[in-house]
Each structure stands twice: as structure tokens, then as C-alpha cells.
Motif scaffolding. Structure first.
Motif, PDB file in Angstrom:
ATOM      1  N   ALA A  39      -2.991  -6.617  -0.150  1.00 55.69           N
ATOM      2  CA  ALA A  39      -1.904  -5.442  -0.911  1.00 55.69           C
ATOM      3  C   ALA A  39      -0.534  -5.484  -0.484  1.00 55.69           C
ATOM      4  CB  ALA A  39      -2.837  -4.177   0.452  1.00 55.69           C
ATOM      5  N   TYR A  40      -0.833  -6.557   0.418  1.00 56.47           N
ATOM      6  CA  TYR A  40       0.934  -7.015   1.285  1.00 56.47           C
ATOM      7  C   TYR A  40       1.218  -7.657   0.414  1.00 56.47           C
ATOM      8  CZ  TYR A  40      -0.376  -5.678   5.999  1.00 56.47           C
ATOM      9  OH  TYR A  40      -0.545  -5.263   7.236  1.00 56.47           O
ATOM     10  N   ARG A  76       3.154  -0.257  -6.204  1.00 56.27           N
ATOM     11  CA  ARG A  76       3.063   0.916  -4.938  1.00 56.27           C
ATOM     12  C   ARG A  76       1.363   0.449  -5.123  1.00 56.27           C
ATOM     13  NH1 ARG A  76       4.322   5.942  -8.404  1.00 56.27           N
ATOM     14  NH2 ARG A  76       4.417   4.716 -10.071  1.00 56.27           N
ATOM     15  N   VAL A  77       1.086   0.406  -3.870  1.00 57.59           N
ATOM     16  CA  VAL A  77      -0.179   0.243  -3.487  1.00 57.59           C
ATOM     17  C   VAL A  77      -1.056   1.448  -3.105  1.00 57.59           C
ATOM     18  CG1 VAL A  77      -2.329  -1.346  -2.389  1.00 57.59           C
ATOM     19  CG2 VAL A  77       0.340  -2.020  -3.101  1.00 57.59           C
ATOM     20  N   GLU A 127       2.233  -1.607   7.722  1.00 57.89           N
ATOM     21  CA  GLU A 127       3.434  -2.252   7.702  1.00 57.89           C
ATOM     22  C   GLU A 127       4.112  -2.951   6.418  1.00 57.89           C
ATOM     23  OE1 GLU A 127       4.553  -6.321   8.335  1.00 57.89           O
ATOM     24  OE2 GLU A 127       4.058  -4.781   9.169  1.00 57.89           O
ATOM     25  N   ILE A 128       3.256  -2.441   5.106  1.00 57.41           N
ATOM     26  CA  ILE A 128       3.837  -2.250   3.783  1.00 57.41           C
ATOM     27  C   ILE A 128       5.222  -0.914   3.843  1.00 57.41           C
ATOM     28  CG2 ILE A 128       4.051  -1.317   1.504  1.00 57.41           C
ATOM     29  CD1 ILE A 128       0.582  -2.459   1.239  1.00 57.41           C
ATOM     30  N   GLU A 129       4.661  -0.594   4.486  1.00 58.56           N
ATOM     31  CA  GLU A 129       6.111   0.327   4.641  1.00 58.56           C
ATOM     32  C   GLU A 129       7.225  -0.146   5.311  1.00 58.56           C
ATOM     33  OE1 GLU A 129       3.960   4.226   5.219  1.00 58.56           O
ATOM     34  OE2 GLU A 129       3.747   4.446   3.751  1.00 58.56           O
ATOM     35  N   ALA A 171       2.929   3.185  -0.267  1.00 54.14           N
ATOM     36  CA  ALA A 171       1.118   2.224  -0.346  1.00 54.14           C
ATOM     37  C   ALA A 171       0.877   3.880   0.774  1.00 54.14           C
ATOM     38  CB  ALA A 171       0.763   1.734   1.309  1.00 54.14           C
ATOM     39  N   LEU A 172      -0.564   3.817   0.150  1.00 53.94           N
ATOM     40  CA  LEU A 172      -1.126   4.766   0.041  1.00 53.94           C
ATOM     41  C   LEU A 172      -2.585   4.344   0.582  1.00 53.94           C
ATOM     42  CD1 LEU A 172      -1.489   8.197  -0.075  1.00 53.94           C
ATOM     43  CD2 LEU A 172      -2.875   8.296  -2.831  1.00 53.94           C
ATOM     44  N   ALA A 173      -3.320   5.311   1.511  1.00 52.01           N
ATOM     45  CA  ALA A 173      -4.388   4.943   2.490  1.00 52.01           C
ATOM     46  C   ALA A 173      -5.548   6.384   1.571  1.00 52.01           C
ATOM     47  CB  ALA A 173      -4.191   5.379   3.797  1.00 52.01           C
ATOM     48  N   VAL A 174      -6.238   5.236   1.301  1.00 49.69           N
ATOM     49  CA  VAL A 174      -7.517   6.419   0.589  1.00 49.69           C
ATOM     50  C   VAL A 174      -8.648   5.985   0.874  1.00 49.69           C
ATOM     51  CG1 VAL A 174      -8.826   7.177  -1.304  1.00 49.69           C
ATOM     52  CG2 VAL A 174      -5.936   6.480  -1.595  1.00 49.69           C
ATOM     53  N   GLN A 175      -9.809   6.946   2.241  1.00 48.93           N
ATOM     54  CA  GLN A 175     -10.850   6.590   2.727  1.00 48.93           C
ATOM     55  C   GLN A 175     -12.232   6.472   1.875  1.00 48.93           C
ATOM     56  OE1 GLN A 175     -11.248   9.231   6.157  1.00 48.93           O
ATOM     57  NE2 GLN A 175     -12.575   7.519   7.569  1.00 48.93           N
TER      58      GLN A 175
END
Length: 252
Positions: free
Chosen positions: A24-25, A33-34, A50-52, A58-62
Motif C-alpha cells: 500500500a505504501y 489512491r489506495v 502514514e500514507i497521508e 488512502a481509504l480505510a475499508v473494514q
């Protein structure tokens, strides 16, 4: 960095730590865009932060990759939030390690559900969005070609199923403009670190069989290679398995 993935959207599973996080990094560093996907929201948010911090998006998706409904929801959420999916990395995996007499049916099925079944479900869900210029990276393991497969039979079976599905996708979806390749990495993930600490003698013997004499870095060795593989720089590579193990395994 070259920005070779500028304008692309990447979905990476198991990206809260280890190899997935490193990938991802690296993808974000090249302009993608991850969507950072996994079970533990706090870890996903740390990866996104960390990406930002580095200037990426980045977008966190559970998502529990063993649940079909979660996978469908995840892909819809990513497409709605980021505008599509051009890169899919299936990294998440529950690992069934042990001898044939030790690994239970339940543990083996967890390996299958999180591995080949989740992989093909994500590939199918992303297929409409990948058409035209899509790239898929799935993860295999050199466990399948170990000189001594004792204790690794179930894990190797799970990972070889992923390779077979990947080869099928490469052949079936190439005409759709979708490339599918596989990597088989060694990397200093939390799992690898834990194994080294728990079995130092076995780990040292293992490290001595790597010609480069080290385990790869999740971002700089594995992630950067993946960024190249999903870019136009590797646009004619399809259906391949790329060992990222310092030259240890002989795939024949």
C-alpha cells in the motif's frame, strides 16, 4: 518516485500490517489512491495516516475477506469513494501451518476461505472495473516448492490454488485488458518476525538458504516490485509467478 501510477485506484487486502501495508505504501508513493482493506480498523487507519503523512490518498475499508457479502460491500464502497478500481492486490491470508495430522479441517477451510476463495471473489467483484487497463497481483508462497514440505502441505495447497486461479484469470481476462500475475515473497512481516523469535535455530538455518542472506523489506523490496508489476512498464507481463525471495526457491 516516478508517479507511474498517477490516477489509478488500488485495492489492497490485508493492508493493516506487513506485506500488504508495504505494498500500500509503495503504490501510494507512485501516485495511486489506495483502498486499505482488512479486518482491524485501527491498523487500517494507521496505514492510511502514514500514507497521508507522506502526501498520498488512502481509504480505510473494514472487511472480513472470508465473507462474500463483505467483499461485495467493500468493492462497492471503494468504487463509490475513489471512482473505480484499476489495481487489485489479494494479500490477506489465514495461514494453516502444521503437519497433515495436526491441521484440523476447520483450520484448513479458514485457509481456503481467506485465500483462494476470497481471491476469486475479489477478482470477480472487481472485474467490471478492471476491464480495459486493470492489473491483479495475487500472492503465492515458496512453501509449494520447499525441499522439505513437512508441516507446510495445507498452506502450500492453499497457495497453489491461488496460482491456478490466477493463471485461469490471465488466460480468460487478458482479452478484457486485465493482467494477472502472482508474487511469492519473503518479507519481514510481523508473522515472519514472530516465527524468527519463536524458532531462532530453524529461522537461522532458513536464512542461510537465501542467496542474498536476508529477508525482504515489505515496502522497499516487495511493495516497489508490485508497483512496477501493475504499471505500464510491465504491460506485457501476464500469467507469471515472480519469486521475491532473494533467490531461495527453485520454481523450475
Amino acid at each position: 518516485m516516478t508517479g507511474m501510477l498517477q490516477g489509478k485506484v488500488a485495492l489492497v487486502t490485508g493492508a493493516g500490517q506487513g506485506v500488504g501495508q508495504g505494498i500500500a505504501y509503495a503504490l501510494a508513493a507512485e501516485g495511486a489512491r489506495v483502498a486499505v482493506v482488512g479486518r482491524t480498523l485501527a491498523k487500517l487507519q494507521d496505514t492510511c495516516a502514514e500514507i497521508e503523512r507522506r502526501g498520498g490518498t488512502a481509504l480505510a475499508v473494514q472487511c472480513d475477506v472470508t465473507r462474500a457479502a463483505d467483499i461485495e460491500r467493500c468493492v462497492v464502497q471503494v468504487v463509490e469513494a475513489l471512482g473505480g478500481v484499476q489495481i487489485l492486490v489479494n494479500n490477506a491470508q489465514i495461514v494453516p501451518i502444521g503437519t497433515l495430522l495436526q491441521v484440523s479441517d476447520e483450520a484448513f477451510m479458514q485457509g481456503i476461505d481467506s485465500g483462494p476463495l476470497a481471491t476469486v471473489r475479489f477478482m470477480r467483484a472487481c472485474h467490471p472495473h478492471l476491464k480495459g487497463d486493470g492489473a491483479i497481483i495475487n500472492l503465492a508462497s515458496s512453501a509449494a516448492v520447499r525441499w522439505d514440505a513437512s508441516g507446510y502441505g495445507h498452506y502450500a495447497a492453499v497457495k497453489e490454488a491461488i496460482r491456478a486461479l490466477s493463471r485461469g484469470a490471465a488466460c480468460e481476462w487478458g482479452a478484457d485488458g486485465i493482467r494477472t500475475n502472482v508474487i511469492a515473497p519473503h518479507a519481514m512481516s510481523p508473522g515472519m518476525q514472530g516465527w524468527i523469535e519463536a524458532r531462532p535455530a530453524e529461522a537461522q538455518a532458513f536464512l542461510n538458504t537465501i542467496p542474498l542472506r536476508r529477508v525482504g523489506d515489505c515496502e522497499n523490496d516487495i511493495g516497489r516490485t508490485v508497483a512496477f508489476l501493475v504499471s505500464d512498464n510491465a504491460r506485457y507481463l501476464n500469467g507469471a509467478t515472480i519469486p521475491l525471495d532473494g533467490g531461495q526457491a527453485y520454481w523450475g
